[in-house]
Design a protein around this motif. Structure first.
Motif, short mmCIF file in Angstrom:
data_model
loop_
_atom_site.label_atom_id
_atom_site.label_comp_id
_atom_site.label_asym_id
_atom_site.label_seq_id
_atom_site.Cartn_x
_atom_site.Cartn_y
_atom_site.Cartn_z
N ASP A 56 0.84 -1.20 0.00
CA ASP A 56 0.00 0.00 0.00
C ASP A 56 0.88 1.25 0.00
OD1 ASP A 56 -2.22 -1.56 0.01
OD2 ASP A 56 -2.52 -1.47 2.17
N ASP A 57 1.96 1.21 0.79
CA ASP A 57 2.88 2.35 0.85
C ASP A 57 3.46 2.62 -0.53
OD1 ASP A 57 2.44 2.58 3.48
OD2 ASP A 57 4.30 1.61 4.13
N GLU A 58 3.86 1.54 -1.22
CA GLU A 58 4.49 1.72 -2.52
C GLU A 58 3.52 2.31 -3.53
OE1 GLU A 58 7.86 -1.28 -3.80
OE2 GLU A 58 6.35 -2.18 -2.52
N GLU A 59 2.30 1.80 -3.50
CA GLU A 59 1.33 2.31 -4.47
C GLU A 59 1.06 3.79 -4.23
OE1 GLU A 59 -1.51 -1.00 -6.08
OE2 GLU A 59 -1.44 -1.15 -3.91
N SER A 60 1.07 4.18 -2.97
CA SER A 60 0.81 5.58 -2.67
C SER A 60 1.98 6.46 -3.08
CB SER A 60 0.51 5.76 -1.17
OG SER A 60 1.67 5.49 -0.41
N SER A 61 3.17 5.84 -3.27
CA SER A 61 4.33 6.63 -3.71
C SER A 61 4.18 7.09 -5.16
CB SER A 61 5.62 5.82 -3.58
OG SER A 61 5.72 4.89 -4.65
N LYS A 62 3.24 6.47 -5.89
CA LYS A 62 2.90 6.83 -7.27
C LYS A 62 3.97 6.48 -8.29
CE LYS A 62 -0.37 10.39 -5.94
NZ LYS A 62 -0.64 11.80 -5.79
N MET A 63 5.13 6.03 -7.83
CA MET A 63 6.17 5.66 -8.80
C MET A 63 6.11 4.15 -9.09
SD MET A 63 7.35 8.48 -9.57
CE MET A 63 8.72 8.13 -10.64
N ILE A 64 5.61 3.36 -8.14
CA ILE A 64 5.46 1.92 -8.36
C ILE A 64 4.00 1.55 -8.16
CG2 ILE A 64 6.14 -0.40 -7.66
CD1 ILE A 64 8.75 0.70 -6.67
N LYS A 65 3.42 0.97 -9.18
CA LYS A 65 2.03 0.54 -9.10
C LYS A 65 1.97 -0.96 -9.35
CE LYS A 65 -2.56 1.58 -11.01
NZ LYS A 65 -3.18 1.42 -9.70
N PHE A 66 1.08 -1.66 -8.62
CA PHE A 66 0.95 -3.10 -8.75
C PHE A 66 -0.29 -3.46 -9.57
CE2 PHE A 66 3.75 -2.47 -5.26
CZ PHE A 66 4.67 -3.51 -5.39
N VAL A 67 -0.10 -4.36 -10.51
CA VAL A 67 -1.18 -4.81 -11.38
C VAL A 67 -1.19 -6.34 -11.37
CG1 VAL A 67 -2.00 -4.86 -13.78
CG2 VAL A 67 -1.03 -2.77 -12.85
N THR A 68 -2.37 -6.93 -11.44
CA THR A 68 -2.45 -8.40 -11.40
C THR A 68 -2.84 -8.98 -12.76
OG1 THR A 68 -4.77 -8.40 -10.72
CG2 THR A 68 -3.12 -8.37 -8.96
N PHE A 69 -2.47 -10.24 -12.94
CA PHE A 69 -2.87 -10.97 -14.14
C PHE A 69 -3.15 -12.43 -13.76
CE2 PHE A 69 1.72 -11.56 -13.94
CZ PHE A 69 1.93 -12.86 -14.38
N PRO A 70 -3.97 -13.14 -14.53
CA PRO A 70 -4.29 -14.53 -14.19
C PRO A 70 -3.14 -15.47 -14.52
CG PRO A 70 -5.38 -13.91 -16.24
CD PRO A 70 -4.69 -12.67 -15.73
N ASP A 71 -2.96 -16.51 -13.71
CA ASP A 71 -1.92 -17.50 -14.03
C ASP A 71 -2.46 -18.66 -14.87
OD1 ASP A 71 -3.33 -19.07 -12.21
OD2 ASP A 71 -1.83 -18.91 -10.62
N GLY A 72 -3.78 -18.62 -15.17
CA GLY A 72 -4.36 -19.64 -16.03
C GLY A 72 -4.84 -20.87 -15.29
N LEU A 73 -4.54 -20.96 -13.99
CA LEU A 73 -4.99 -22.11 -13.20
C LEU A 73 -6.28 -21.71 -12.47
CD1 LEU A 73 -1.59 -23.23 -11.64
CD2 LEU A 73 -2.79 -24.33 -13.52
N GLY A 74 -7.14 -22.67 -12.24
CA GLY A 74 -8.40 -22.41 -11.53
C GLY A 74 -8.16 -22.15 -10.06
N PRO A 75 -9.23 -21.79 -9.32
CA PRO A 75 -9.11 -21.50 -7.87
C PRO A 75 -8.49 -22.65 -7.09
CG PRO A 75 -11.29 -20.91 -8.68
CD PRO A 75 -10.61 -21.63 -9.80
N GLU A 76 -8.74 -23.88 -7.53
CA GLU A 76 -8.21 -25.05 -6.80
C GLU A 76 -6.93 -25.59 -7.41
OE1 GLU A 76 -9.76 -25.84 -3.97
OE2 GLU A 76 -11.10 -24.19 -4.49
N GLY A 77 -6.38 -24.89 -8.40
CA GLY A 77 -5.17 -25.38 -9.08
C GLY A 77 -3.98 -25.52 -8.14
N ASP A 78 -3.15 -26.54 -8.39
CA ASP A 78 -1.97 -26.78 -7.56
C ASP A 78 -0.84 -25.86 -8.00
OD1 ASP A 78 0.08 -27.74 -6.02
OD2 ASP A 78 0.39 -29.56 -7.21
N ARG A 79 -0.47 -24.91 -7.14
CA ARG A 79 0.57 -23.96 -7.48
C ARG A 79 1.90 -24.26 -6.79
NH1 ARG A 79 -4.38 -21.61 -7.83
NH2 ARG A 79 -4.71 -20.17 -9.59
#
Length: 456
Positions: A56-79
């Motif tokens: 949260d601190d980093e995102e508020s710094s405005k220089m580093i923002k976090f974005v998510t993407f799917p890994d292609g495995l379902g909710p129960e997938g073995d990671r």
């Protein structure tokens, strides 16, 4: 003209995420913007750990923002199988990344993405970047020696040291170049990981050779001069220790487990250089009988110890139990810690380590002697540097069944702690590694500045 905007895409394991996040912090300090990609699964884990506040601190710094993407495995997938996750990402993400970049650019009209920065295993993103006309760079979060070994694969096949599937033709000691550690051919980092992984390694390297304009490495010239002489393209920018800053606002973490903070208060109560720090990283799993033997060894040594046992190393599947006769009265056992803070504490006497590269670099940077307990991949080679080249640690001898006895652990700990030469060399190497980051004349700092100037 806008400021540089990096899209940082690490392979989704802690040993890749951490150094890329540290590099992102450095880039942000130099006035660059960074969008950092997590899988949805890993972002949720990080949010649920004590690291959530850091993000949260980093995102508020405005220089580093976090974005998510799917890994292609379902909710129960073995990671738990990293290669399975990687293959799923490679199937899922190449078609989704252009749209994600488009969306990021729409929110950053003045500062669109100018460079895709990946760690090893994520070269599919370089291919997407190349198609979109975006510049590309790579960070190798392991040693230059590991990079060199992959670079040498064609020659190793030609010289009859390995076959075309990467298997050693016979067990032998080899040296890839002068000033490098001797290597046992059965410990190449692809050994025991299957033919598919070997093919992936070869292809990954070819893609990075072709598309990554910069090859950055979390190491230093002074640590591996022989390995850096192999390829002029490979540039050291380490040790990356940005999150070790005394400024709490910069104390970023990408931990997936809740960090225990009480251990620092506990360390404050111990004598200087008296505590054994025991940690085997984020992936290594210890067999049940060996786990019990280590517990008994810590009782036998009879010194204060801080032992990190990951929550996923104590689950029902692996059935780890402390032996009935284990007391552990002088020790403290925790799930997870901020390792840099621990290693920099004056109470630490030595580091009983799996010799993963991040842990190796952190131990060297802190001037702590090692007792080496490698498990797989590059860890045996890192042990060679620790014991044979830098001479800042000792290895453990296994019996014919690969078992390490409590007597052997006890003997080597006492030998290590009684060796003033190792202690002196550890402190000297600490200074050498830190000199590479000096603002004036530090070689790693120069390389980083050149990289930022190129980006600008």
């Amino acid at each position: 003209m806008g400021i540089p905007h990096f899209l940082a895409i690490p392979f989704q394991v802690s040993s890749h995420i951490n150094p890329l996040l540290q590099l992102s912090n450095v880039l942000a300090k130099h006035g660059c913007k960074v969008t950092f990609l997590y899988t949805e699964f890993n972002h949720k884990r990080a949010k649920n750990s004590a690291a959530a506040q850091d993000h949260d601190d980093e995102e508020s710094s405005k220089m580093i923002k976090f974005v998510t993407f799917p890994d292609g495995l379902g909710p129960e997938g073995d990671r738990s199988d990293s290669m399975k996750v990687l293959q799923s990402i490679k199937r899922t993400m190449p078609s989704l990344l252009p749209k994600l970049i488009e969306d990021i650019n729409a929110l950053n009209f003045e500062n669109k993405i100018t460079c895709i920065l990946v760690t090893f295993n994520m070269s599919w993103a370089l291919e997407v970047g190349h198609q979109l006309g975006i510049q590309c760079a790579a960070l190798f979060p392991f040693s230059a020696t590991s990079v060199a070994s992959v670079h040498f694969i064609p020659k190793l096949i030609e010289d009859g040291i390995i076959d075309s599937d990467g298997n050693p033709i016979k067990s032998q000691e080899i040296q890839l170049a002068p000033n490098m550690a001797m290597m046992d051919s059965k410990h190449f980092l692809w050994c025991n990981l299957g033919n598919d992984f070997f093919k992936h390694l070869v292809q990954e390297t070819k893609t990075m050779e072709l598309l990554a304009e910069w090859w950055l490495c979390n190491s230093a010239y002074d640590l591996e001069p022989g390995a850096f002489s192999i390829s002029p393209k490979l540039l050291p920018i380490g040790p990356l220790m940005e999150s070790d800053s005394s400024n709490n606002n910069n104390n970023k973490s990408s931990s997936f487990w809740q960090e225990d903070t009480t251990c620092l208060e506990w360390l404050d109560q111990q004598q200087p250089q008296s505590v054994l720090y025991v940690s085997f990283g984020t992936l290594a799993v210890m067999e049940s009988n060996q786990f019990k033997e280590l517990a008994l060894a810590l009782d036998l040594i009879d010194k204060p110890f801080l032992w990190v046992i990951r929550p996923d190393n104590m689950d029902n599947k692996r059935n780890h139990k402390y032996p009935d006769e284990f007391h552990g009265r002088k020790g403290k056992i925790v799930d997870w810690v901020s390792q840099k803070k621990i290693l920099n504490h004056s109470a630490i006497a030595c580091f009983i380590s799996h010799c993963g590269w991040n842990s190796t670099i952190e131990g060297v940077y802190s001037g702590v002697p090692f007792l080496c307990w490698p498990f797989f991949i590059d860890q045996f080679w890192n042990e060679s540097y620790i014991c044979d080249i830098w001479k800042v640690g000792l290895g453990l001898n296994k019996d014919d069944n690969g078992f390490i006895s409590k007597e052997e652990i006890n003997k080597k700990v006492l030998q290590l702690l009684g060796d003033e030469g190792i202690r002196e060399r550890s402190l000297k190497l600490k200074q050498v590694s830190r000199n590479n980051l000096a603002e004036e004349g530090g070689q790693s700092t120069k390389n980083l500045e050149n990289f930022v100037n190129w980006a600008k």
